[in-house]
Design a protein around this motif. Structure first.
Motif, short mmCIF file in Angstrom:
data_model
loop_
_atom_site.label_atom_id
_atom_site.label_comp_id
_atom_site.label_asym_id
_atom_site.label_seq_id
_atom_site.Cartn_x
_atom_site.Cartn_y
_atom_site.Cartn_z
N ARG A 134 -7.91 4.28 10.86
CA ARG A 134 -8.58 2.99 10.71
C ARG A 134 -9.61 3.04 9.59
N LYS A 135 -10.40 4.12 9.55
CA LYS A 135 -11.43 4.24 8.52
C LYS A 135 -10.81 4.44 7.14
N ALA A 136 -9.69 5.12 7.08
CA ALA A 136 -9.02 5.33 5.79
C ALA A 136 -8.58 3.99 5.19
N VAL A 137 -7.96 3.16 6.01
CA VAL A 137 -7.49 1.85 5.53
C VAL A 137 -8.68 0.95 5.20
N GLU A 138 -9.68 0.96 6.07
CA GLU A 138 -10.87 0.15 5.83
C GLU A 138 -11.53 0.53 4.50
N ILE B 31 0.86 -1.17 0.00
CA ILE B 31 0.00 0.00 0.00
C ILE B 31 0.91 1.24 0.00
N GLY B 32 0.56 2.24 -0.78
CA GLY B 32 1.35 3.47 -0.82
C GLY B 32 0.64 4.60 -0.09
N LEU B 33 1.41 5.41 0.61
CA LEU B 33 0.87 6.61 1.27
C LEU B 33 1.73 7.80 0.86
N ILE B 34 1.09 8.84 0.34
CA ILE B 34 1.83 10.04 -0.06
C ILE B 34 1.20 11.27 0.58
N ALA B 35 2.02 12.29 0.73
CA ALA B 35 1.57 13.58 1.28
C ALA B 35 2.62 14.61 0.93
N SER B 36 2.23 15.88 1.01
CA SER B 36 3.23 16.94 0.81
C SER B 36 4.26 16.86 1.92
N ASP B 37 5.48 17.33 1.65
CA ASP B 37 6.52 17.27 2.67
C ASP B 37 6.14 18.10 3.89
N MET B 38 5.33 19.16 3.71
CA MET B 38 4.91 19.97 4.83
C MET B 38 3.91 19.23 5.72
N ILE C 152 -2.62 4.58 10.37
CA ILE C 152 -2.68 3.92 9.06
C ILE C 152 -1.67 2.79 8.99
N GLU C 153 -0.45 3.06 9.41
CA GLU C 153 0.62 2.05 9.37
C GLU C 153 0.21 0.81 10.15
N LYS C 154 -0.31 1.03 11.34
CA LYS C 154 -0.73 -0.08 12.20
C LYS C 154 -1.83 -0.91 11.54
N GLU C 155 -2.79 -0.24 10.93
CA GLU C 155 -3.91 -0.94 10.32
C GLU C 155 -3.50 -1.71 9.06
N VAL C 156 -2.59 -1.15 8.27
CA VAL C 156 -2.11 -1.84 7.07
C VAL C 156 -1.35 -3.10 7.45
N ILE C 157 -0.47 -2.99 8.43
CA ILE C 157 0.31 -4.15 8.88
C ILE C 157 -0.60 -5.24 9.43
N ALA C 158 -1.65 -4.82 10.16
CA ALA C 158 -2.59 -5.80 10.73
C ALA C 158 -3.29 -6.60 9.64
N ARG C 159 -3.36 -6.05 8.45
CA ARG C 159 -4.01 -6.75 7.33
C ARG C 159 -3.01 -7.52 6.47
N GLY C 160 -1.81 -7.68 6.97
CA GLY C 160 -0.81 -8.48 6.28
C GLY C 160 -0.19 -7.81 5.07
#
Length: 344
Positions: free
Chosen positions: A299-303, A65-72, A86-94
């Motif tokens: 959590r809702k974002a990953v879901e 899964i990719g996550l991007i954002a402005s550097d600011m 987000i990181e925690k939820e992605v890892i929990a889904r393998g």
């Protein structure tokens, strides 16, 4: 041959129901944060493999899964906490999470991260605002994409958002219930749709309570600096009895500027802000603020992203997360005439 670890095995080990394990691993509501963490840790220790991971590998997916954002964006604690969730939820889904910031040059030249260009991710989360043109280029790759804390009418993508209008309404309603009628708005509505929506919530609360906005009290291009805010205060012929600020930074600086000019908070003037971050908690006095559940945000974002990956042809949806007002020492009853801001 090693026995496959099941949800029931995890439930038996923790002495909880299989349904609770399923809710925790799939990011659903219905279990406490403590239980969710306990289940995720046990699943890792026991070698549990999330079912979605196996199905994806059979379809030739990447497991990324990719996550991007402005550097600011990554410099704000608010967004950093959403990222950690987000990181925690992605890892929990393998799955594996790959992150990359986008600087101004990359944004202006529409240069996408390599994991998007090469399509080595199965889904993308865009945290906050980069630019509508940049986001549109990401969407054109046809990789499932979900926006987090940003949306725009021209962007056709799922989004997870705070209900900014209703949150701001709650804050201003609180001030009105304390007897305030001269309420200022402080925020830069061109910076983010979130701030414009908070301004709309401010106006809605005033209108529904029969209060006509005072033009001199509305600062919709506010600069988040104490000296600039001090100038706003000094430039007013009549002082408001309360300030509603679009974020905690503005709340912190307006509190400091008011105190520097001799105003007593909340005896003479009240301050209320939005986000309920660290600045609201360390201000003197501590700031009443609209609180956002940042762990729920992640959590809702990953879901939502995983749902989109499985349902690519479904209509786009926007999920609005509710907020609540945390009342602290910075808000109090509107001053009587003898204690009004004009009589310091």
């Amino acid at each position: 041959m090693r026995k496959k670890v099941t949800m029931q095995d995890i439930a038996d080990r923790l002495n909880i129901s299989k349904n609770s394990v399923s809710q925790a691993l799939r990011g659903k509501d219905g279990v406490s944060e403590e239980t969710r963490n306990m289940v995720i840790n046990a699943a890792k220790e026991m070698g549990y493999e999330y079912p979605g991971k196996r199905r994806q590998n059979k379809r030739g997916k990447t497991g990324n899964i990719g996550l991007i954002a402005s550097d600011m964006t990554f410099s704000f604690k608010f967004f950093w906490e959403i990222y950690l969730s987000i990181e925690k939820e992605v890892i929990a889904r393998g799955m594996r999470l790959h992150i990359q910031s986008v600087n101004d040059e990359q944004k202006d030249r529409l240069v996408l991260p390599s994991f998007i260009e090469q399509k080595t991710v199965d889904g993308i989360l865009i945290l906050s605002h980069i630019s509508n043109e940049y986001i549109q280029k990401v969407i054109e790759t046809e990789i499932p994409t979900v926006l987090v804390d940003h949306h725009h009418p021209t962007i056709k993508a799922d989004a997870v958002l705070t209900n900014n209008r209703f949150g701001a309404y709650l804050a201003v309603q609180h001030l009105i219930e304390l007897g305030h009628r001269d309420i200022a708005f402080l925020g830069n509505i061109d910076y983010s749709p979130s701030y414009e929506e908070r301004y709309e919530g401010y106006l809605l609360a005033l209108r529904e309570h029969g209060i006509k906005p005072t033009e001199d009290f509305i600062f919709t291009s506010a600069v988040e600096e104490e000296e600039a805010l001090s100038e706003y205060i000094r430039g007013l012929k009549k002082q408001p009895t309360a300030w509603f600020c679009a974020n905690d930074g503005l709340g912190f600086f307006i509190t400091s500027a008011l105190k520097q000019q001799g105003f007593q908070i909340p005896k003479q003037v009240s301050v209320c802000s939005f986000d309920n971050g660290q600045l609201a908690k360390i201000a003197t006095p501590k700031t009443s603020a609209v609180d956002i559940d940042l762990k729920l945000y992640g959590r809702k974002a990953v879901e939502t992203l995983f749902w989109r990956m499985e349902n690519p042809d479904e209509p786009h949806q926007e999920i609005l997360l509710s907020s609540k007002l945390i009342k602290r020492e910075s808000t109090g009853a509107a001053p009587k005439s003898d204690d009004s801001p004009g009589s310091r």
